[in-house]
Motif scaffolding. Structure first.
Motif, PDB file in Angstrom:
ATOM      1  N   GLU A   7       0.508 -12.767  21.970  1.00  9.40           N
ATOM      2  CA  GLU A   7       0.171 -12.038  20.747  1.00  9.40           C
ATOM      3  C   GLU A   7      -0.419 -10.703  21.164  1.00  9.40           C
ATOM      4  O   GLU A   7      -1.554 -10.373  20.853  1.00  9.40           O
ATOM      5  N   ALA A   8       0.384  -9.946  21.922  1.00 10.52           N
ATOM      6  CA  ALA A   8      -0.187  -8.754  22.564  1.00 10.52           C
ATOM      7  C   ALA A   8      -0.022  -7.490  21.736  1.00 10.52           C
ATOM      8  O   ALA A   8      -0.579  -6.460  22.074  1.00 10.52           O
ATOM      9  N   ARG A   9       0.762  -7.568  20.655  1.00 14.31           N
ATOM     10  CA  ARG A   9       1.034  -6.333  19.919  1.00 14.31           C
ATOM     11  C   ARG A   9      -0.242  -5.693  19.400  1.00 14.31           C
ATOM     12  O   ARG A   9      -0.466  -4.511  19.547  1.00 14.31           O
ATOM     13  N   GLY A  10      -1.078  -6.557  18.796  1.00 15.52           N
ATOM     14  CA  GLY A  10      -2.330  -6.036  18.247  1.00 15.52           C
ATOM     15  C   GLY A  10      -3.198  -5.444  19.340  1.00 15.52           C
ATOM     16  O   GLY A  10      -3.722  -4.344  19.217  1.00 15.52           O
ATOM     17  N   ALA A  11      -3.269  -6.171  20.446  1.00 20.31           N
ATOM     18  CA  ALA A  11      -4.077  -5.710  21.561  1.00 20.31           C
ATOM     19  C   ALA A  11      -3.571  -4.361  22.052  1.00 20.31           C
ATOM     20  O   ALA A  11      -4.339  -3.473  22.377  1.00 20.31           O
ATOM     21  N   CYS A  12      -2.240  -4.226  22.075  1.00 17.63           N
ATOM     22  CA  CYS A  12      -1.655  -2.990  22.559  1.00 17.63           C
ATOM     23  C   CYS A  12      -2.027  -1.833  21.649  1.00 17.63           C
ATOM     24  O   CYS A  12      -2.353  -0.753  22.103  1.00 17.63           O
ATOM     25  N   ARG A  13      -1.966  -2.106  20.349  1.00 16.59           N
ATOM     26  CA  ARG A  13      -2.297  -1.041  19.420  1.00 16.59           C
ATOM     27  C   ARG A  13      -3.766  -0.660  19.569  1.00 16.59           C
ATOM     28  O   ARG A  13      -4.120   0.497  19.540  1.00 16.59           O
TER      29      ARG A  13
ATOM     30  N   LYS B  47       2.393   1.008  29.172  1.00 12.15           N
ATOM     31  CA  LYS B  47       2.967   2.342  29.378  1.00 12.15           C
ATOM     32  C   LYS B  47       3.516   2.845  28.049  1.00 12.15           C
ATOM     33  O   LYS B  47       4.285   2.152  27.389  1.00 12.15           O
ATOM     34  N   SER B  48       3.087   4.030  27.641  1.00 14.29           N
ATOM     35  CA  SER B  48       3.616   4.617  26.403  1.00 14.29           C
ATOM     36  C   SER B  48       4.265   5.948  26.727  1.00 14.29           C
ATOM     37  O   SER B  48       3.866   6.628  27.671  1.00 14.29           O
ATOM     38  N   TYR B  49       5.260   6.311  25.949  1.00 18.07           N
ATOM     39  CA  TYR B  49       5.810   7.665  25.996  1.00 18.07           C
ATOM     40  C   TYR B  49       5.371   8.347  24.713  1.00 18.07           C
ATOM     41  O   TYR B  49       5.787   7.936  23.632  1.00 18.07           O
ATOM     42  N   GLY B  50       4.548   9.355  24.849  1.00 15.06           N
ATOM     43  CA  GLY B  50       3.996   9.959  23.648  1.00 15.06           C
ATOM     44  C   GLY B  50       3.233   8.894  22.887  1.00 15.06           C
ATOM     45  O   GLY B  50       2.358   8.235  23.436  1.00 15.06           O
ATOM     46  N   ASP B  51       3.583   8.691  21.632  1.00 12.34           N
ATOM     47  CA  ASP B  51       2.892   7.680  20.848  1.00 12.34           C
ATOM     48  C   ASP B  51       3.663   6.374  20.801  1.00 12.34           C
ATOM     49  O   ASP B  51       3.266   5.435  20.125  1.00 12.34           O
ATOM     50  N   THR B  52       4.794   6.325  21.501  1.00 10.94           N
ATOM     51  CA  THR B  52       5.619   5.131  21.455  1.00 10.94           C
ATOM     52  C   THR B  52       5.274   4.226  22.624  1.00 10.94           C
ATOM     53  O   THR B  52       5.520   4.575  23.770  1.00 10.94           O
ATOM     54  N   PRO B  53       4.679   3.063  22.357  1.00 11.34           N
ATOM     55  CA  PRO B  53       4.409   2.156  23.467  1.00 11.34           C
ATOM     56  C   PRO B  53       5.713   1.543  23.962  1.00 11.34           C
ATOM     57  O   PRO B  53       6.548   1.114  23.167  1.00 11.34           O
ATOM     58  N   ALA B  54       5.952   1.580  25.278  1.00 10.88           N
ATOM     59  CA  ALA B  54       7.177   1.021  25.838  1.00 10.88           C
ATOM     60  C   ALA B  54       6.909  -0.341  26.467  1.00 10.88           C
ATOM     61  O   ALA B  54       7.737  -1.232  26.408  1.00 10.88           O
ATOM     62  N   VAL B  55       5.737  -0.473  27.072  1.00 11.18           N
ATOM     63  CA  VAL B  55       5.344  -1.739  27.686  1.00 11.18           C
ATOM     64  C   VAL B  55       3.896  -1.985  27.287  1.00 11.18           C
ATOM     65  O   VAL B  55       3.060  -1.105  27.404  1.00 11.18           O
ATOM     66  N   CYS B  56       3.620  -3.197  26.744  1.00 10.63           N
ATOM     67  CA  CYS B  56       2.303  -3.472  26.188  1.00 10.63           C
ATOM     68  C   CYS B  56       1.612  -4.608  26.905  1.00 10.63           C
ATOM     69  O   CYS B  56       2.011  -5.762  26.769  1.00 10.63           O
ATOM     70  N   GLU B  57       0.587  -4.304  27.661  1.00 13.87           N
ATOM     71  CA  GLU B  57      -0.254  -5.320  28.300  1.00 13.87           C
ATOM     72  C   GLU B  57       0.585  -6.464  28.826  1.00 13.87           C
ATOM     73  O   GLU B  57       0.353  -7.628  28.530  1.00 13.87           O
ATOM     74  N   LEU B  58       1.546  -6.113  29.638  1.00 12.77           N
ATOM     75  CA  LEU B  58       2.529  -7.090  30.094  1.00 12.77           C
ATOM     76  C   LEU B  58       2.068  -7.779  31.372  1.00 12.77           C
ATOM     77  O   LEU B  58       1.548  -7.134  32.281  1.00 12.77           O
ATOM     78  N   VAL B 249       6.752  -6.520  25.312  1.00 13.30           N
ATOM     79  CA  VAL B 249       6.128  -7.712  25.877  1.00 13.30           C
ATOM     80  C   VAL B 249       7.221  -8.701  26.269  1.00 13.30           C
ATOM     81  O   VAL B 249       8.330  -8.663  25.745  1.00 13.30           O
ATOM     82  N   VAL B 250       6.879  -9.584  27.237  1.00 13.19           N
ATOM     83  CA  VAL B 250       7.798 -10.667  27.587  1.00 13.19           C
ATOM     84  C   VAL B 250       7.522 -11.786  26.589  1.00 13.19           C
ATOM     85  O   VAL B 250       6.467 -12.409  26.605  1.00 13.19           O
ATOM     86  N   GLU B 251       8.471 -12.014  25.691  1.00 15.00           N
ATOM     87  CA  GLU B 251       8.221 -12.983  24.633  1.00 15.00           C
ATOM     88  C   GLU B 251       8.330 -14.410  25.170  1.00 15.00           C
ATOM     89  O   GLU B 251       7.598 -15.286  24.754  1.00 15.00           O
ATOM     90  N   GLN B 252       9.251 -14.611  26.109  1.00 12.48           N
ATOM     91  CA  GLN B 252       9.326 -15.931  26.741  1.00 12.48           C
ATOM     92  C   GLN B 252       9.783 -15.764  28.176  1.00 12.48           C
ATOM     93  O   GLN B 252      10.675 -14.973  28.471  1.00 12.48           O
TER      94      GLN B 252
END
Lengths: 570, 396
Positions: A7-13, B47-58, B249-252
């Protein structure tokens, strides 16, 4: 092992604020700060002359009076710019329209040959016009013999000759750009207008001309910058523009403050020209989307119109290139026949060697720096490096007088620091002039074409090739040496040729900065022409024209490759 | 195991690894440590490009010798992830570890040329001005000449192209270029090899063959690898584990069977293979769908639940007791569309409720359109159950 969905989307934001801060700190892609710094340094060097001129002028405000005749110079400059703009527009747009829309004898050849006058430096055509239409020239004598007066011929050797010569040598810029506009979207729109019942003239005036306006404005901007840069040709015709003022002030008084203040005026003109281009172009950026389709067949002219059109187009080529070259060849042959020893010994060989050495050094310096800049942008991938690289091309738009005085001011400052450090006399380069100064000004002025040629070559190297080289353990220097250098060889070769030819052709910068007694081919043409030794000026002039054809050939080839061609029906 | 693969395996005994002098000095591996680090680890990398997050706490850990296939729709961040590992991008936050060394994050930064991470691109990116042999030798700077030649020979044998050593890249076919690119990336014995959609520029007919060769070469050398793909079949056949990515994110992350048979979410279920979703109703024994009983559980709110049925889980029969064996009567479905796929035939049937489900049948079974059939879940299979967008862990 199955990992449940995070559930990382929120954390990311939530982390966004933190991310934004991290980005601000680091502006340079993956980092390689040394390379970014190198590109920024090169950009800074290119900017030094302009900055130096501005600083010097500001520092001495009020210290020195403006030179006499300043108002007259400004008026003359405006008048010359306007006249050349008018001349190049009529020739450039008119010829472009003629070869695009109509078919007449020689059209296919002419559409490329009409670019050739670009290879004719104005200071060469200038002395040819001067010698031919002066009081002692053939036409004037013939006129006096037949109708008793020669005034109507001799006006060409007066001040009015300057815009004529500049228009004849500079119109190809306008010609090339408007031809591209007419061929591209213009063709589609033209067809549409004609289908709606507009006459050819009305379609041209109301549809095509407005469409081509941005292209014409672009061409005119180049033309006016070239006019502004020149302070040699116009002196043949006793025209005193602001640039001439800078030259005469410096050579007359060696007074930095006055020269710098006048240079700022030249710079202001350059800014005005570029602003004018922006305004003329308007917000309009007409996409040349139609440019990818081949143009429709031109109207085939018949009867007298066919011959009038051919005569008009051919006569421009004759006047601007063929006859001048013929005259040069004739003079060169007769002068060499009269004194064949002058070829191998004497000043010609010396000047040739000087030009050759300067061209080689300038080419190596510019292309070396261009390579560093292009490679630096590639390996850092950062916005900072890219912006700096853009800045290095800015020297091409700075008038020669500004660069020249700027280099002198910078060298003087360097001397000051050296003396302060205890080196007596500093470099001693300023007042005597120096080859180093000429080279520095060449780098500022010609880095842009070198960068563009090298950059075009780099564009064909896929980023994954660069990244592969890194992932195989290569340092940036090794990637440059083993991958980028061999793969951009063709671009490097083109850049070397372009800069070398530009360096041989260049006159104003050398005139301004050369050490006493240092003469190149272009300077010898100018000096001999000024002393009316036209026959002796012919051989070096011819050599310069021959060399200058090479970049024109590159240009034509590039344009031809870019544009689609109509399938020839058999 | 083929003889070529055996040759390849010989290429990486540990003593040979120790002779590598290239970039090893950047960080010394510690093989005597009590617990071996994963070959590659990403910890809360963003990692974000500008305001677009590309990879989130992965988070991602790849074990030594493992092949992980990353799959996801375009823009899911899988290519960014590769670039982060390769060192072509810097993470905004988090840590990247290769072997036991931190290569990005925590104040550390190792540039790509010192990471010992190999890269294979979709467009192969061979150096066009160098022969095949020199392309491979490019990554072996600092290795003795004799050793270089031996390695070139070995990696070329590994990809079955020893005869191409003196050719230039433009003289090779697309498939050959791809295999040379792999050989080149393996020659310096990297810690990890990253493959960015390496087969997608190849013809369909060539792809399977080159893919098999590639996996053989990776396995033979025991190379740790991440393969990015957008092709589900490729991911399922190549990966020891599959990471399904969405929105950074890696969903699974799991074995192919886990990801295919036990998707954790609606997205994974529909992205990895075909799936139909059917509503369920609750009764006293558990949950029922139109295809029969799906779960013996009563603690689930049937209004939010759906069952995921894949075409291979749907059985079609002509004659069946109207109650499907589970004591519940079922109306008949009608065959609506039949697609011939060679070995199998895909039937689309419309259920009495108006919904459709798909069913794979062996190629000998082909019900004409309009046939009335009974659709049920294949005996012995337990389809996944979705509540909201996530599946319930199944007891098995």
């Amino acid at each position: 092992m199955t990992v449940p969905a995070t559930e990382a989307r929120g954390a990311c934001r939530a982390a966004d604020g933190r991310l934004a801060r991290a980005r601000r700190v680091r502006l340079t892609g993956t980092g390689r700060p040394a390379w970014s710094a190198l590109v920024v340094l090169i950009a800074a060097i290119v900017c030094i002359p302009v900055v130096a001129v501005l600083v010097e002028a500001l520092a001495s405000v009020g210290d020195s009076a403006w030179p006499r005749g300043l108002g007259e110079m400004v008026v003359t400059t405006v008048a010359l710019l306007a006249a050349v703009a008018l001349g190049t527009t009529v020739l450039g747009v008119g010829l472009a329209w003629l070869v695009t829309a109509y078919d007449f004898p020689g059209r296919r050849w002419l559409s490329w040959l009409l670019v050739l006058p670009l290879a004719m430096p104005a200071y060469v055509l200038g002395f040819l016009v001067l010698s031919t239409f002066g009081p002692a020239g053939g036409p004037a004598r013939a006129a006096r013999a037949t109708v008793g007066t020669s005034g109507f011929v001799e006006w060409l050797s007066g001040p009015l000759g300057a815009p004529v010569v500049l228009s004849l040598t500079l119109y190809p810029y306008v010609y090339l750009l408007s031809r591209a506009a007419f061929r591209g979207q213009g063709q589609v729109t033209w067809d549409a207008a004609r289908m709606l019942g507009a006459s050819p003239w009305r379609a041209f005036r109301q549809v095509l001309l407005p469409l081509a306006r941005p292209a014409i404005a672009g061409g005119l901007a180049v033309v006016m910058m070239e006019t502004l840069t020149d302070f040699a040709t116009v002196q043949y015709f006793t025209v005193r523009t602001v640039s001439v003022g800078v030259y005469l002030t410096w050579k007359g008084s060696f007074d930095f403050a006055s020269a710098a203040q006048l240079s700022v005026l030249v710079l202001a003109f350059a800014v005005l020209v570029l602003t004018g281009e922006r305004i003329l172009r308007g917000g309009a950026r007409y996409d040349a989307r139609g440019g990818h389709r081949p143009p429709a067949a031109p109207t085939v002219l018949t009867g007298a119109a066919r011959w009038w059109a051919a005569a008009a187009a051919w006569s421009v080529l004759l006047l601007a290139f063929v006859l001048p070259v013929a005259r040069l060849v004739w003079w060169a042959v007769t002068a060499t026949a009269a004194d064949s020893s002058s070829l191998s010994t004497g000043r010609f060989a010396m000047n040739l060697a000087n030009s050759g050495v300067m061209a080689a050094l300038a080419a190596l310096a510019c292309v070396g720096l261009a390579l560093v800049v292009t490679h630096g942008v590639r390996v850092t991938g950062g916005r900072l490096a890219r912006a700096a690289a853009q800045l290095t091309t800015f020297g091409y738009a700075v008038p020669g007088a500004v660069i020249g005085i700027g280099v002198l001011v910078a060298f003087a400052a360097l001397d000051g620091w050296l003396e302060a450090l205890g080196v007596a006399g500093g470099t001693g380069l300023v007042v005597t002039g120096s080859v180093l100064g000429i080279l520095a000004s060449y780098v500022v002025r010609f880095l842009a074409p070198a960068y563009q040629a090298v950059d075009a070559s780099f564009a064909t190297i896929s980023p994954s090739v660069t990244n592969s080289a890194f992932s195989l353990g290569s340092s940036p220097w090794r990637v440059l040496r083993r991958v980028h250098l061999p793969l951009s060889r063709s671009g490097i070769a083109v850049a070397l040729v372009l800069v070398a030819v530009d360096a041989v052709k260049e006159l104003p910068l050398v005139l301004l900065l050369r050490p006493f007694g240092f003469t190149t081919l272009s300077v010898s043409v100018y000096e001999l022409a000024n002393e009316n030794f036209w026959e002796q000026a012919a051989l070096p002039a011819l050599l310069i024209v021959a060399l200058a054809i090479v970049p024109v050939y590159f240009l034509v080839r590039q344009v031809r490759l870019a544009e689609p061609h109509r399938q020839e029906l058999s | 195991m083929t003889s070529e693969a055996t040759v390849g395996r010989d290429a990486t005994p540990d003593d040979a690894r120790e002779t590598h002098v290239g970039a090893r000095t950047a960080y010394e591996t510690n093989d005597t440590g009590a617990q071996r680090d994963p070959a590659l680890a990403l910890r809360t990398v963003s990692k974000s490009y500008g305001d677009t997050p590309a990879v989130c706490e992965l988070d991602l850990a790849v074990e030594a010798g493992e092949i992980v296939a990353l799959i996801g729709p375009s823009g899911c961040g899988k290519s960014t992830l590769l670039r982060l590992v390769a060192g072509l991008e810097r993470p905004d936050a988090g840590e990247v570890r290769v072997g036991d060394a931190t290569v990005a994050g925590r104040g550390a930064w190792v540039p790509p040329e010192k990471r010992r991470v190999g890269l294979v691109f979709q467009e192969h990116a061979l150096f066009p001005h160098l022969t095949v042999g020199d392309n491979i030798r490019f990554g072996l700077a600092g290795v003795a000449r004799a050793e270089q030649d031996a390695r070139v020979r070995k990696v070329l044998e590994l990809v079955h192209l020893p005869h191409t050593v003196d050719r230039y890249p433009h003289e090779l076919s697309g498939g050959e270029q791809q295999r040379i690119a792999l050989a080149r990336s393996l020659a310096p014995r990297p810690e990890v090899v990253l493959l960015d959609e390496p087969f997608s520029s190849l013809d369909e007919s060539l792809r399977a063959r080159v893919r098999t060769d590639t996996v053989d070469a990776l396995r033979a050398t025991g190379t740790t690898a991440i393969l990015v793909t957008h092709d589900q079949t490729e991911a399922l056949t190549v990966g020891d584990r599959i990471g399904v990515m969405r929105a950074g994110v890696v969903e699974q992350l799991g074995t192919p069977a886990e990801v295919f048979e036990r998707p954790v979410s609606r997205f994974v279920a529909s992205f990895m293979g075909d799936a139909d979703f059917l509503p369920v109703v609750a009764d006293e024994h558990g949950l029922m769908s139109e295809l029969g009983r799906v779960m013996v559980r009563t603690d689930v709110d049937a209004r939010e639940a759906e069952v995921v049925v894949r075409p291979h889980e749907v059985a079609l029969t002509l004659t069946l007791p109207a109650d499907g064996g589970d004591g519940v009567a079922r109306a008949r479905a009608v065959v609506e569309r039949v697609e011939y796929h060679g070995a199998f035939v895909l039937h689309t049937v419309r259920l009495p409720s108006g919904r459709t489900v798909r069913s794979w049948q062996p190629h000998s079974v082909r019900y004409p359109v309009g046939t009335e059939v009974v659709a049920s879940i294949q005996p012995g299979l337990v389809p996944s159950l979705l509540v909201g967008d996530h599946t319930l862990p199944t007891p098995d």
